[in-house]
Design an enzyme around this catalytic site. Sequence first.
Site, PDB file in Angstrom:
ATOM      1  N   SER A   1      -1.211  -6.782  17.736  1.00  0.00           N
ATOM      2  CA  SER A   1      -0.115  -5.795  17.700  1.00  0.00           C
ATOM      3  C   SER A   1      -0.595  -4.494  17.054  1.00  0.00           C
ATOM      4  N   LYS A   2      -1.461  -4.592  16.062  1.00  0.00           N
ATOM      5  CA  LYS A   2      -2.004  -3.372  15.441  1.00  0.00           C
ATOM      6  C   LYS A   2      -2.913  -2.649  16.447  1.00  0.00           C
TER       7      LYS A   2
ATOM      8  N   ARG B   1      -6.728 -21.760   9.010  1.00  0.00           N
ATOM      9  CA  ARG B   1      -5.831 -20.876   9.766  1.00  0.00           C
ATOM     10  C   ARG B   1      -6.274 -20.912  11.236  1.00  0.00           C
TER      11      ARG B   1
ATOM     12  N   SER C   1       2.766  -7.325   8.311  1.00  0.00           N
ATOM     13  CA  SER C   1       1.355  -7.235   7.925  1.00  0.00           C
ATOM     14  C   SER C   1       0.656  -8.567   7.639  1.00  0.00           C
TER      15      SER C   1
ATOM     16  N   THR D   1      -6.240  -1.278  10.684  1.00  0.00           N
ATOM     17  CA  THR D   1      -6.961  -2.316   9.938  1.00  0.00           C
ATOM     18  C   THR D   1      -8.329  -2.614  10.556  1.00  0.00           C
ATOM     19  N   ASP D   2      -9.219  -3.177   9.764  1.00  0.00           N
ATOM     20  CA  ASP D   2     -10.520  -3.597  10.307  1.00  0.00           C
ATOM     21  C   ASP D   2     -10.366  -4.779  11.267  1.00  0.00           C
ATOM     22  N   GLU D   3      -9.210  -5.469  11.192  1.00  0.00           N
ATOM     23  CA  GLU D   3      -9.025  -6.678  12.009  1.00  0.00           C
ATOM     24  C   GLU D   3      -8.988  -6.386  13.502  1.00  0.00           C
TER      25      GLU D   3
ATOM     26  N   ASN E   1     -14.212 -16.315   0.362  1.00  0.00           N
ATOM     27  CA  ASN E   1     -12.924 -16.626  -0.277  1.00  0.00           C
ATOM     28  C   ASN E   1     -13.094 -17.526  -1.511  1.00  0.00           C
TER      29      ASN E   1
ATOM     30  N   GLY F   1      -7.555 -19.838  14.637  1.00  0.00           N
ATOM     31  CA  GLY F   1      -8.210 -18.595  15.082  1.00  0.00           C
ATOM     32  C   GLY F   1      -8.763 -17.761  13.934  1.00  0.00           C
ATOM     33  N   HIS F   2      -8.990 -18.386  12.798  1.00  0.00           N
ATOM     34  CA  HIS F   2      -9.396 -17.687  11.573  1.00  0.00           C
ATOM     35  C   HIS F   2     -10.660 -16.824  11.770  1.00  0.00           C
TER      36      HIS F   2
ATOM     37  N   ILE G   1       0.851  -1.204   0.000  1.00  0.00           N
ATOM     38  CA  ILE G   1       0.000   0.000   0.000  1.00  0.00           C
ATOM     39  C   ILE G   1       0.883   1.250   0.000  1.00  0.00           C
TER      40      ILE G   1
ATOM     41  N   TYR H   1      -1.035 -10.650  14.875  1.00  0.00           N
ATOM     42  CA  TYR H   1      -0.961  -9.461  14.010  1.00  0.00           C
ATOM     43  C   TYR H   1      -1.965  -8.396  14.455  1.00  0.00           C
TER      44      TYR H   1
HETATM   45  P1  NAD Z   1       3.513  -4.759   3.431  1.00  0.00           P
HETATM   46  O1  NAD Z   1       3.870  -5.926   4.284  1.00  0.00           O
HETATM   47  O2  NAD Z   1       3.349  -4.958   1.969  1.00  0.00           O
HETATM   48  O3  NAD Z   1       4.600  -3.606   3.615  1.00  0.00           O
HETATM   49  C1  NAD Z   1       5.160  -3.267   4.847  1.00  0.00           C
HETATM   50  C2  NAD Z   1       6.355  -2.364   4.595  1.00  0.00           C
HETATM   51  O4  NAD Z   1       6.890  -1.954   5.874  1.00  0.00           O
HETATM   52  C3  NAD Z   1       7.493  -3.067   3.854  1.00  0.00           C
HETATM   53  O5  NAD Z   1       7.998  -2.227   2.842  1.00  0.00           O
HETATM   54  C4  NAD Z   1       8.550  -3.310   4.925  1.00  0.00           C
HETATM   55  O6  NAD Z   1       9.881  -3.328   4.435  1.00  0.00           O
HETATM   56  C5  NAD Z   1       8.304  -2.111   5.856  1.00  0.00           C
HETATM   57  N1  NAD Z   1       8.766  -2.359   7.228  1.00  0.00           N
HETATM   58  C6  NAD Z   1       8.519  -3.459   7.998  1.00  0.00           C
HETATM   59  N2  NAD Z   1       9.136  -3.318   9.191  1.00  0.00           N
HETATM   60  C7  NAD Z   1       9.753  -2.111   9.188  1.00  0.00           C
HETATM   61  C8  NAD Z   1      10.525  -1.398  10.136  1.00  0.00           C
HETATM   62  N3  NAD Z   1      10.796  -1.920  11.345  1.00  0.00           N
HETATM   63  N4  NAD Z   1      10.991  -0.177   9.808  1.00  0.00           N
HETATM   64  C9  NAD Z   1      10.731   0.360   8.578  1.00  0.00           C
HETATM   65  N5  NAD Z   1      10.022  -0.275   7.636  1.00  0.00           N
HETATM   66  C10 NAD Z   1       9.535  -1.495   7.940  1.00  0.00           C
HETATM   67  O7  NAD Z   1       2.196  -4.157   4.083  1.00  0.00           O
HETATM   68  P2  NAD Z   1       0.905  -3.522   3.401  1.00  0.00           P
HETATM   69  O8  NAD Z   1      -0.019  -4.602   3.025  1.00  0.00           O
HETATM   70  O9  NAD Z   1       1.332  -2.519   2.398  1.00  0.00           O
HETATM   71  O10 NAD Z   1       0.271  -2.777   4.674  1.00  0.00           O
HETATM   72  C11 NAD Z   1       0.697  -1.463   5.013  1.00  0.00           C
HETATM   73  C12 NAD Z   1      -0.022  -1.038   6.274  1.00  0.00           C
HETATM   74  O11 NAD Z   1      -1.419  -1.071   6.068  1.00  0.00           O
HETATM   75  C13 NAD Z   1       0.240  -1.926   7.485  1.00  0.00           C
HETATM   76  O12 NAD Z   1       0.340  -1.105   8.624  1.00  0.00           O
HETATM   77  C14 NAD Z   1      -0.984  -2.813   7.566  1.00  0.00           C
HETATM   78  O13 NAD Z   1      -1.237  -3.211   8.902  1.00  0.00           O
HETATM   79  C15 NAD Z   1      -2.047  -1.872   7.053  1.00  0.00           C
HETATM   80  N6  NAD Z   1      -3.210  -2.499   6.398  1.00  0.00           N
HETATM   81  C16 NAD Z   1      -3.023  -3.366   5.356  1.00  0.00           C
HETATM   82  C17 NAD Z   1      -4.122  -3.901   4.694  1.00  0.00           C
HETATM   83  C18 NAD Z   1      -3.972  -4.842   3.526  1.00  0.00           C
HETATM   84  O14 NAD Z   1      -4.975  -5.389   3.055  1.00  0.00           O
HETATM   85  N7  NAD Z   1      -2.785  -5.070   2.994  1.00  0.00           N
HETATM   86  C19 NAD Z   1      -5.423  -3.556   5.109  1.00  0.00           C
HETATM   87  C20 NAD Z   1      -5.575  -2.687   6.206  1.00  0.00           C
HETATM   88  C21 NAD Z   1      -4.441  -2.159   6.826  1.00  0.00           C
HETATM   89  O1  DAU Z   2      -8.585  -6.928   6.741  1.00  0.00           O
HETATM   90  C1  DAU Z   2      -7.412  -6.198   6.574  1.00  0.00           C
HETATM   91  C2  DAU Z   2      -6.239  -7.147   6.603  1.00  0.00           C
HETATM   92  O2  DAU Z   2      -6.276  -7.874   5.394  1.00  0.00           O
HETATM   93  C3  DAU Z   2      -4.896  -6.448   6.779  1.00  0.00           C
HETATM   94  O3  DAU Z   2      -4.856  -5.807   8.022  1.00  0.00           O
HETATM   95  C4  DAU Z   2      -3.745  -7.448   6.662  1.00  0.00           C
HETATM   96  O4  DAU Z   2      -2.505  -6.755   6.694  1.00  0.00           O
HETATM   97  C5  DAU Z   2      -3.873  -8.188   5.348  1.00  0.00           C
HETATM   98  O5  DAU Z   2      -2.874  -9.178   5.246  1.00  0.00           O
HETATM   99  C6  DAU Z   2      -5.253  -8.823   5.220  1.00  0.00           C
HETATM  100  O6  DAU Z   2      -5.422  -9.908   6.178  1.00  0.00           O
HETATM  101  P1  DAU Z   2      -6.196 -11.269   5.790  1.00  0.00           P
HETATM  102  O7  DAU Z   2      -5.769 -12.320   6.713  1.00  0.00           O
HETATM  103  O8  DAU Z   2      -7.649 -11.009   5.640  1.00  0.00           O
HETATM  104  O9  DAU Z   2      -5.591 -11.469   4.299  1.00  0.00           O
HETATM  105  P2  DAU Z   2      -4.993 -12.759   3.553  1.00  0.00           P
HETATM  106  O10 DAU Z   2      -4.753 -12.356   2.133  1.00  0.00           O
HETATM  107  O11 DAU Z   2      -3.875 -13.384   4.297  1.00  0.00           O
HETATM  108  O12 DAU Z   2      -6.222 -13.769   3.597  1.00  0.00           O
HETATM  109  C7  DAU Z   2      -7.494 -13.407   3.061  1.00  0.00           C
HETATM  110  C8  DAU Z   2      -8.451 -14.574   3.318  1.00  0.00           C
HETATM  111  O13 DAU Z   2      -8.045 -15.693   2.524  1.00  0.00           O
HETATM  112  C9  DAU Z   2      -8.454 -15.076   4.752  1.00  0.00           C
HETATM  113  O14 DAU Z   2      -9.775 -15.484   5.084  1.00  0.00           O
HETATM  114  C10 DAU Z   2      -7.541 -16.282   4.728  1.00  0.00           C
HETATM  115  C11 DAU Z   2      -7.743 -16.837   3.331  1.00  0.00           C
HETATM  116  N1  DAU Z   2      -6.561 -17.501   2.713  1.00  0.00           N
HETATM  117  C12 DAU Z   2      -5.385 -16.832   2.678  1.00  0.00           C
HETATM  118  C13 DAU Z   2      -4.268 -17.406   2.116  1.00  0.00           C
HETATM  119  C14 DAU Z   2      -2.946 -16.673   2.082  1.00  0.00           C
HETATM  120  C15 DAU Z   2      -6.705 -18.769   2.149  1.00  0.00           C
HETATM  121  O15 DAU Z   2      -7.790 -19.364   2.159  1.00  0.00           O
HETATM  122  N2  DAU Z   2      -5.591 -19.338   1.582  1.00  0.00           N
HETATM  123  C16 DAU Z   2      -4.378 -18.731   1.564  1.00  0.00           C
HETATM  124  O16 DAU Z   2      -3.393 -19.330   1.038  1.00  0.00           O
END
Ligand code: NAD
Ligand code: DAU
Length: 361
Positions: A165-166, A294, A88, A137-139, A261, A296-297, A13, A162
Amino acid sequence: MIVTLVTGGCGFIGSNFVRHILKARKRVKVINIDLLTYAGNLANLVDVEKDFADRYHFIRGDIADKRLLEEVFEQFNIDWIVHFAAESHVDRSILGPEAFVRTNIYGTFHLLETCRECWPLDDEEEIAKKRFLHISTDEVYGSLGRSGYFTERSPYAPSSPYSASKASSDHLVHAYFHTYRLPAIITHSSNNYGPYQFPEKLIPLMINNAKKGIELPVYGDGKNVRDWLYVEDHCKALLAVLEKGVHGEKYNIGANREKQNMELVEFICEYMDEKLGLRHGRSRRELIRFVADRPGHDRRYALDTTKINRSLGWKPEVLFEQGIRQTVDWYLENPGWVENIVNGTYMEYYQKQYGARLNGR
Ligand code: NAD
Ligand code: DAU
């Protein structure tokens, strides 16, 4: 110039946001601090390094390194902070939670402390121009049953290391607003998808495996529900929050595009079959396998986004089907990007998580 410190700008992001804000706002300069963990990738921003050389500056560093943060604040007059940096991935937090506590909690704490020391918190006029935007996050709200939505007032009930910690970092951020008047805003977004997402997450993992003809591992019964938000829509929402959001407030950001999913994975398979043709005469749906759930899914996440819709006028623009097609297209057009990531360390993780190899054998 508005000097904007982005943390974690080389992640999924973060890199989309850096590109978006530099294109959308000519008066913004970005300082990107990123540790380049396995999830951070300089290749996500090669075009930005070239196209915005005068308004983009990269620092490789750790947000848990307070001295480095102080140096950054000394060197640059930081106006806005957009804090993405985090561990993340939920599955990784189950395999090993420590890095999540370190970066998500301690890292955020050090960033808050540096702001407390370096920003003039008692100067109301100056502080009105500052922003500490914490990307959450919504989590943190926990899991929903079949009905209902989380609002910004829903109680916290995180269930994975995760999300716990958020949630901790959110509480710290809120406490710094409440106690020290730190100009903080928190956003809670639903699941993002789109270009540059690391292939450990559901959508890019399924695209990558389907392309290679590897099994598509669906956890449990495949009926868990997520609300899928196209990353560019999220970036637009974040810019609206930076420009029009109110200090101390929280904003939910969701797309209202809930999918089970299994439904999502089947849609990806159908689109790939249509685009690439059947694989050896068979649909990619035949690669789907139900695997162990997973631990605690969380069953379902869904957000009530009335607040951001009404108060900031933001609404998602990208439809689910359109967003998935664009995302599949991007991954198919950028095979080099994926191949550079799917290296030895990722193979090790994949083996540990799924007990299978990624080369299809
Ligand atoms: P990501 O894992 O793709 O990227 C995380 C970035 O943070 C990486 O570039 C990594 O190198 C950097 N990083 C990790 N530890 C670090 C540290 N100690 N110091 C400096 N940089 C560090 O994550 P993302 O999916 O882009 O998510 C970004 C943010 O958005 C996170 O805070 C996550 O909790 C939040 N978020 C993500 C989603 C999602 O669906 N991906 C949804 C809601 C919220
Ligand atoms: O809801 C926001 C969150 O979304 C963010 O805060 C997290 O950073 C981000 O990783 C994401 O978390 P999820 O656990 O929802 O995303 P993930 O892509 O890991 O999994 C999405 C759904 O798919 C979840 O119900 C688990 C399932 N899954 C995931 C993987 C990787 C599978 O069934 N098979 C898989 O191999």
